[in-house]
Structures are given as structure tokens and as C-alpha cells.
Design a protein around this motif. Structure first.
Motif, short mmCIF file in Angstrom:
data_model
loop_
_atom_site.label_atom_id
_atom_site.label_comp_id
_atom_site.label_asym_id
_atom_site.label_seq_id
_atom_site.Cartn_x
_atom_site.Cartn_y
_atom_site.Cartn_z
N LYS A 35 54.24 -23.93 45.46
CA LYS A 35 55.33 -22.96 45.56
C LYS A 35 55.91 -22.98 46.97
O LYS A 35 55.20 -23.17 47.96
N ILE A 36 57.23 -22.76 47.08
CA ILE A 36 57.89 -22.75 48.39
C ILE A 36 57.45 -21.52 49.17
O ILE A 36 57.60 -20.38 48.70
N SER A 44 62.20 -27.36 53.40
CA SER A 44 61.36 -26.30 52.86
C SER A 44 59.91 -26.76 52.92
O SER A 44 59.62 -27.96 52.98
N PHE A 45 59.00 -25.81 52.92
CA PHE A 45 57.58 -26.10 53.02
C PHE A 45 56.84 -25.33 51.93
O PHE A 45 57.06 -24.11 51.77
N THR A 46 55.97 -26.02 51.21
CA THR A 46 55.14 -25.35 50.20
C THR A 46 53.96 -24.67 50.89
O THR A 46 53.68 -24.90 52.08
N TYR A 47 53.25 -23.86 50.11
CA TYR A 47 52.05 -23.21 50.64
C TYR A 47 51.05 -24.26 51.11
O TYR A 47 50.40 -24.10 52.15
N ILE A 228 51.11 -13.50 52.08
CA ILE A 228 49.87 -13.06 51.44
C ILE A 228 50.14 -12.45 50.05
O ILE A 228 49.22 -11.98 49.39
N THR A 229 51.41 -12.49 49.63
CA THR A 229 51.75 -12.02 48.28
C THR A 229 52.31 -13.13 47.41
O THR A 229 52.71 -12.89 46.28
N GLY A 230 52.40 -14.34 47.96
CA GLY A 230 52.94 -15.46 47.19
C GLY A 230 54.45 -15.50 47.17
O GLY A 230 55.04 -16.24 46.37
N ALA A 231 55.10 -14.74 48.04
CA ALA A 231 56.56 -14.73 48.12
C ALA A 231 57.04 -15.82 49.08
O ALA A 231 56.26 -16.66 49.53
#
Length: 606
Positions: A35-36, A44-47, A228-231
Motif C-alpha cells: 500500500k502507498i 510514491s513509496f509503499t509501506y 500507524i493507521t495504514g493511511a
């Protein structure tokens, strides 16, 4: 003997997990590695991308540079992915970070490095030249994070911080002529972060726009709350405030959350009013703080069909972890709200309102609970003056803010002023004594006084000085620009033969003269357009009466027109003349005076 009255306001008691920020980030990596996490111009960078780079850098900091648990590490950048990777790497090894805005003068950067004891300065390669003589080893983030050699340490373990371990140090204005480092603890920041996420109901589909300075206290939670919420975090990386580019970013990236100052968000509202705020429809939460919020300026947006956003007013000093109290604007009452309160305490925070029993008027604010910081770095006397214990409760540490409030009938707090000479201007905290103490070091400035004035609900700084060597106002401004942050350089500088003194021999600030008007100009050939532009300028400048005497060649910065006010002026001109300024024109240096603006309008109308 006078007795004190105390009113206590307590936020809800909520138990939160002490799991560290980095561990919670890594949980999100495990949940959705592809996910971005971060979006910026052109990349852009993923997690997983972020985690890989954090592990490389943290390994190098710990094993290559011997950065130890509890060390303070300076990190200089603008709003770029390297900054976020850098702070996560610092926290991962149990150290604390000190954010440094790349626009700070070199003398201030050097002082912060020396005062904090930072062994190194983390920064991107592109900033190398400006930091050549800082006095510590420069470590270039982008060089380290792109070294695949460090991929062997992808399993680098995260150090769990102790409850009172430092999270970060942010330097604020100080009365001695130097800034002072406010220390914020990990568990205090986690309390803020958890409240922020819960109150705004942040979740994986949120996109947070980050366009404030990295050294701003309100910026810190907007780095970590999404991660820390995946946003996702969307970075506005341009140095100059560009309302058109920001508006396009909100629309194109479906931004759901903005947290900034009222003076930074208002131009966005004004710019988008002509299109019925269609670019802002994705917003779900707008959180403002750092200065007074005038609700009337936001009513066109709040009353529009396109607005589905909550609006928050927040309050809190840097020393108490950014937010201590908040007020959520009730959409049903917004049209009758004469003044927006600062509200009630956030979770696990206490606000003590104290005054002498016989004294009428406002209460002074003391803050207790989870948000209270760890004092000032290397300043035990200043810490003892501000971080105190009440005599009737010696186990309760409070921070004395110096802020004054009244209490509304429905139990909300309203900010009404200060007990000292500390002010907030465009969200930045300023003690005028710091500016005066700094000028006292100049060999050719005999005396100075800095006043905070207000016009059109906008605060600004005015400097009066006397010089024994005919030091010009321009020379004084250039000297200050070389050593102080932009927001501490007065908008108006006036030289006097002698500053008035009171009977104690101190500067009598009440007797200082009004600011002088510029000489009356002759009218230009484009009289009609020029007069219209003058009317627009009057609406936004701090001294509208001076516009009548403004020479068409005089630099608008002399009137205290900063980049945000300048944008508002151009937006009004676009509406008046049905034209559009190119992006490069949205910087004050592009159209620096009245003549250049008028010429541009004439050219666009041909």
C-alpha cells in the motif's frame, strides 16, 4: 492574604497501548506492504519501501555512527520522504530527533546543534552546501538509504522506549536572545496520537496533506498518525506557499485531512470560493491551531453544498505536546458563534484555571496530565519557572502557560490573551525579548523595542531602534534575515534618533510613534487598474491607510505583505479581472510592487 481560586477541567481518562510508534508502523507494513504510504511529486513509496530504507539507515546510525539510546539527533530537511524515513530510523534505535527547517539561518542551525549536543546532522545531499560549517559530521540520508548493502539487516530490531524517553526536541522562541529546546516524551506524544486518531476516526482510506514546516509542533502528529493507521501521507514539497498547487493536490489526491494554522488555510478557502469549493469536496477533517480562528471567514465554505468536513480549533503549547484542548465547531451553531473557543481538554489531560480570589477577569492556564513535557534542554532555571508543582498537590507537575482564558456558560475555554510578551504570529510562537536581546549584540544598535500590532485581525511585528552609526533600516533587516527565522523578522522597521524612556529608564513602548507613511506618489498612466488594485490591497494589508500613499515602485514586502497575504491579493485580482496568474507568478518576488502587478493585468487583458 489573597487565596487562589482553581477551576479544574479534566479530559476523559482513557487507557492506551504503550506499543511504540515504530512497532505500530511495522504492523502496518505486515498488514499491507504494497500500500502507498507516502506520495510526493513524481514518486510514491509503499509501506515496505519505507521500512527497507528505515532499516538501512537505523543500522548505519546504530552500528556505523554509534548513535546511542537517548541521544538527540538533528535532522534538517524540507517536506520530503527522506525526513520521514530519517525520524523513523532515529526512533527505531531509541534516540530522539530534533527537526530543523532548511530555511533557518545557518547561525540558528549551528546553535541548535551545539545546544542539543547532537553528534551528527542528518540531511539530504541537496542541502550539503548550506550546512558545510555547522561543526558536526553531516550524514546524507539519501546516500545511506540507497545502499543495498544494508539489506542484510532488514530484520533490525526496534528498541522499545521507556515511558519517559524523549521523542523529539523542538526549539521555540526564548527571551534570552536564543531559542530554547522543549523536550517531548514518547508516552506524551503517544497519548496525543491516540486521541487524534480516535477523535478524527482516521482509517486506511484517509489521505493526510502535509504542508507545514517540519519544525512546527503541529506537524509531528501528521507524520505518524497516517503511518500507524495504514493511511497515506501526501507531501507538498514546494518551498513557496502555492495556493493553486495545494488546491490541485487536495482534489487530485482526494485529501481527507488538513492540519495547519488558520492563516495558512484561509487563502485556500478564498482561492476556491470562485469555483464553489469543488476542489475541497474530499476533505473530511480540517484541524486548525496556533492562532485565533475567525469563524466568519470560513462561513462561505462551511455553508456550501460541497463542504462535508468537520472543523476543529485546537490549543496547546509545544511544551505540552502540541494539543491540550480542542473545540469541534457545531455546524448548527456556526452562524451565531461570535468567538470560537479553544474548548475542553483532550484525553488524559488536565487544565487548571487559576486566579486570585479577589481578582475579576480572566484565569491563567496551567496544564497537567499526560501531555506535560520534560522541560527545556540545558535550561534548569527556565524549566523550574514554568514546570511547577501546586502547593496543595506537590505530586502533580503542571506547566504554567502564561495564557489567559475565560470560561463560557457551557464549560468551554476561550483564549483572551497573555500575561507576558509572548505572542503567536501565523502559528509561530514569538517572545519579543528574544528579538530585542539579539539586536542588543549588534555594535551599532544602541537600543531597540519590538511591538506586536494587529490590523485586519492579523498580528505583525514592528521594530523601533536607535543607532550610533547611521545604520539604515534595510541594513537592520538584512542583518536579522541572516540570523533569525523569517517569521521573527519584523514587517516594519523604524529608526528613531532616540527611543522614549519611562521614569525607570526603560523603553516606554506606549509612547513610540505611529508608523510613518510612505511619500505620496504621482499617478501612473494605468490609473483605473491601479486604483482597483489599491482597493484590493487595502483589504489585506495591515495598514490600509498607507496604500493611498504607496509608490507604485515600492516593494510590497515593506508593507508587511508576506507570501500568504500576497496569494490572497492575487486571488482577489483573478476574480476581479477574470484572469489567471501562472504558477511562477505566485511568489512575491515575481510581482514585487504595484507597478508590476498593474502591468501584468494590462498585458493579460490585451
Amino acid at each position: 492574604m489573597n487565596t487562589r481560586m482553581i477551576r479544574l477541567f479534566t479530559g476523559p481518562k482513557v487507557e492506551y497501548s504503550n506499543c511504540s510508534i515504530v512497532n505500530r508502523f511495522e504492523e502496518q507494513v505486515n498488514n499491507h506492504p504494497d500500500k502507498i504510504a507516502i506520495l510526493t511529486e513524481g514518486e510514491s513509496f509503499t509501506y515496505k519501501d519505507i521500512q527497507t530504507r528505515v532499516n538501512r539507515l537505523s543500522h548505519y546510525l546504530k552500528n556505523g555512527l554509534k548513535i546511542e539510546y537517548g541521544d538527540i539527533v538533528g535532522i534538517l530537511s524540507n517536506r520530503r520522504p527522506e525526513f520521514i524515513i530519517g525520524v523513523l530510523a532515529i526512533l527505531k534505535i531509541g534516540a530522539a530527533y530534533m527537526p530543523i527547517d532548511r530555511n533557518y539561518p545557518q547561525t540558528r542551525i549551528k546553535y541548535m546543534i551545539e545546544n542539543s549536543g547532537s553528534k551528527i546532522l542528518l540531511l539530504p545531499v541537496r542541502e550539503a552546501e548550506m550546512c558545510e560549517n555547522i561543526g558536526v559530521n553531516n550524514v546524507y540520508i539519501d546516500e545511506i538509504i540507497n545502499q543495498t548493502y544494508f539489506d542484510i539487516v532488514d530484520k533490525e530490531s526496534t528498541i522499545e522506549p521507556y515511558e519517559n524517553n524523549l521523542m523529539y526536541v523542538i526549539y521555540t522562541s526564548g527571551s534570552t536572545g536564543n531559542p530554547k529546546g522543549a523536550k517531548v516524551k514518547c508516552h506524551s506524544f503517544l497519548n496525543l496520537l491516540n486521541w487524534y486518531i480516535d477523535e478524527l476516526k482516521l482509517k486506511e482510506d484517509d489521505r493526510v496533506l502535509f504542508f507545514t514546516s517540519i519544525s512546527f509542533d503541529l506537524a509531528q502528529k501528521n507524520i505518524f498518525a497516517p503511518l500507524i493507521t495504514g493511511a497515506s501521507i501526501c507531501l507538498f514539497s514546494k518551498d513557496q506557499f502555492n495556493v493553486r498547487a495545494i488546491s490541485d493536490l487536495i482534489e487530485n489526491q482526494n485529501i481527507t485531512l488538513i492540519n495547519t494554522t488558520p492563516s495558512a488555510f484561509l487563502p485556500i478557502i478564498e482561492y476556491n470560493q470562485k469555483d464553489q469549493f469543488k476542489k475541497l469536496t474530499s476533505l473530511r477533517n480540517v484541524v486548525l491551531g496556533g492562532e485565533a480562528l475567525n469563524i466568519y471567514q470560513y462561513l462561505p465554505w462551511l455553508n456550501s453544498e460541497e463542504c462535508e468536513s468537520n472543523l476543529y480549533n485546537t490549543y496547546g503549547p509545544t511544551e505540552c505536546t502540541d494539543i491540550a484542548a480542542f473545540y469541534k465547531v457545531d455546524r448548527r451553531k456556526k452562524d451565531t458563534l461570535s468567538k470560537v473557543p479553544i474548548g475542553i481538554p483532550i484525553n488524559n489531560v488536565e487544565i487548571y484555571c487559576i486566579k486570585e480570589e479577589e481578582v475579576d477577569g480572566p484565569w491563567e492556564v496551567y496544564i497537567g496530565g499526560e501531555g506535560v513535557g520534560a522541560g527545556y534542554l540545558n535550561l534548569p532555571e527556565d524549566t523550574a519557572m514554568r514546570f511547577i508543582y501546586l502547593s496543595d498537590n506537590p505530586n502533580k507537575l503542571l506547566y504554567r502557560t502564561g495564557d489567559l482564558v475565560t470560561i463560557t456558560l457551557d464549560g468551554n475555554l476561550e483564549f483572551v490573551g497573555r500575561v507576558d510578551n509572548q505572542y503567536k504570529i501565523r502559528g509561530h510562537r514569538i517572545e519579543v525579548e528574544e528579538i530585542e536581546s539579539f539586536l542588543a549584540r549588534h555594535d551599532h544598535i544602541n537600543n531597540s523595542a519590538v511591538l506586536v500590532k494587529e490590523r485586519n485581525e492579523s498580528k505583525f511585528l514592528c521594530l523601533y531602534y536607535e543607532s550610533n552609526n547611521h545604520l539604515t533600516e534595510l541594513e537592520v533587516k538584512q542583518y536579522m534575515q541572516a540570523h533569525l527565522p523569517e517569521y521573527m523578522v519584523p514587517d516594519f522597521i523604524v529608526q528613531l534618533d532616540e527611543l522614549p524612556l519611562n521614569h525607570h529608564g526603560k523603553v516606554d513602548k506606549q509612547s513610540l510613534p505611529d508608523l510613518r507613511a510612505a511619500p505620496e506618489p504621482s499617478l501612473s498612466s494605468q490609473e483605473h487598474i491601479e486604483e482597483n488594485v489599491r482597493l484590493i490591497l487595502k483589504k489585506y494589508t495591515k495598514f490600509p491607510e498607507q496604500i493611498d500613499y504607496l509608490d507604485s515602485e515600492e516593494n510590497l514586502e515593506h508593507l508587511g505583505i508576506d507570501s500568504i497575504v500576497y496569494i490572497s491579493v492575487l486571488v482577489a485580482i483573478e476574480t476581479e479581472y477574470n484572469l489567471q496568474f501562472e504558477d511562477e507568478m505566485l511568489e512575491p518576488r515575481s510581482l514585487p510592487n504595484l507597478r508590476s502587478i498593474v502591468n501584468h493585468i494590462q498585458g493579460a487583458m490585451k
